[in-house]
Design an enzyme around this catalytic site. Structure first.
Site, PDB file in Angstrom:
ATOM      1  N   SER A 136      20.840 -31.144 -38.499  1.00 45.96           N
ATOM      2  CA  SER A 136      21.144 -29.744 -37.811  1.00 45.96           C
ATOM      3  C   SER A 136      21.284 -30.051 -36.340  1.00 45.96           C
ATOM      4  O   SER A 136      20.928 -31.010 -35.878  1.00 45.96           O
ATOM      5  CB  SER A 136      19.885 -28.799 -38.022  1.00 45.96           C
ATOM      6  OG  SER A 136      19.996 -27.590 -36.943  1.00 45.96           O
ATOM      7  N   TYR A 152      10.951 -28.096 -36.312  1.00 45.89           N
ATOM      8  CA  TYR A 152      12.236 -28.353 -36.695  1.00 45.89           C
ATOM      9  C   TYR A 152      13.036 -29.191 -36.074  1.00 45.89           C
ATOM     10  O   TYR A 152      13.790 -30.229 -36.450  1.00 45.89           O
ATOM     11  CB  TYR A 152      13.095 -26.782 -36.842  1.00 45.89           C
ATOM     12  CG  TYR A 152      14.305 -26.950 -37.776  1.00 45.89           C
ATOM     13  CD1 TYR A 152      14.207 -27.282 -39.246  1.00 45.89           C
ATOM     14  CD2 TYR A 152      15.385 -26.862 -37.204  1.00 45.89           C
ATOM     15  CE1 TYR A 152      15.429 -27.451 -39.883  1.00 45.89           C
ATOM     16  CE2 TYR A 152      16.571 -27.051 -38.227  1.00 45.89           C
ATOM     17  CZ  TYR A 152      16.404 -26.972 -39.212  1.00 45.89           C
ATOM     18  OH  TYR A 152      17.606 -27.110 -40.231  1.00 45.89           O
TER      19      TYR A 152
END
Length: 230
Positions: A136, A152
């Site tokens: 990501s 994350y």
């Protein structure tokens, strides 16, 4: 071409399966609970043996080894797509859930490393020798202007570093390994407000994956093929 895909029961993983089947490829799909993966099982029944569904928990070493044994079986594997991931709990610095962070790291960072290592013999028998990590842009240090999402962000930044190490170790054998940002996608993780449909994201990523060359190894790409900052 033969692919192995993790997290294939929904979202991006399921869409990878759909598009690869449509173009004639073969797939070994890993999911936590095959019996609950209704859409995937339906695709498998229609695929005439080109899609095999396996139980896989990438946070569990025994599960990873069992998946690798089932996928390998002395056969070549061309492309591994490490897609499975979790978001983890939100929290400010003074309210972090460290167990959740550890669990997120186990899935998002250690899982792809563990599976890549377990499938290395099968990948060495393949012709493409490509290992793709779905990461990501939230794992980019240069792009982080908002903060938050500790679990994350940290786990994906670590995955990017792991990918780079993997590239440096394996590229002399002809492996191409990259990190890919799928965009903000309408999945369970991305939410309905995301601007990008899974079909568009996966179509773009497959286009990038298909065109990878040796000089692309160890780099970080968007689903559109743009190189992203670390």
């Amino acid at each position: 071409m033969r692919y192995a895909i993790t997290g294939a029961s929904r979202g991006l993983g399921l869409e990878f399966v759909r598009q690869l089947l449509n173009r004639g490829d073969s797939i070994d799909a890993g999911v936590r609970s095959p019996s609950d993966a209704k859409q995937l099982q339906s695709l498998a029944r229609e695929a005439g043996g080109r899609l095999r569904v396996h139980a896989l928990d990438i946070s569990d070493a025994k599960s990873v080894d069992a998946f690798a044994a089932a996928v390998g079986e002395g056969q070549p594997l061309d492309v591994l797509i490490n897609n499975a991931g979790v978001y983890g709990k939100e929290g400010t610095l003074t309210a972090l859930d460290y167990q959740s962070m550890a669990d997120t790291f186990t899935v998002n960072t250690l899982g792809p490393l563990r599976l890549s290592a377990a499938l290395l013999p099968a990948l060495r028998r393949g012709s493409a020798r490509r290992i793709i990590h779905i990461t990501s842009k939230m794992g980019s240090i240069a792009d982080n202007g908002e903060g938050g999402s500790y679990a994350y962000r940290v786990s994906k930044a670590a995955l990017n570093m792991a990918m780079r190490n993997m590239h440096l170790e394996l590229h002399r054998e002809g492996f191409i390994t990259v990190s890919m940002h799928p965009g903000w996608v309408q999945t369970d993780m991305g939410g309905p407000q995301a601007p990008l449909r899974a079909e568009e994201s996966v179509r773009g990523m497959l286009n990038v994956i298909d065109r990878l060359r040796a000089q692309d190894g160890g780099r970080f790409f968007s689903y559109e093929g743009q190189e992203l900052p670390w």
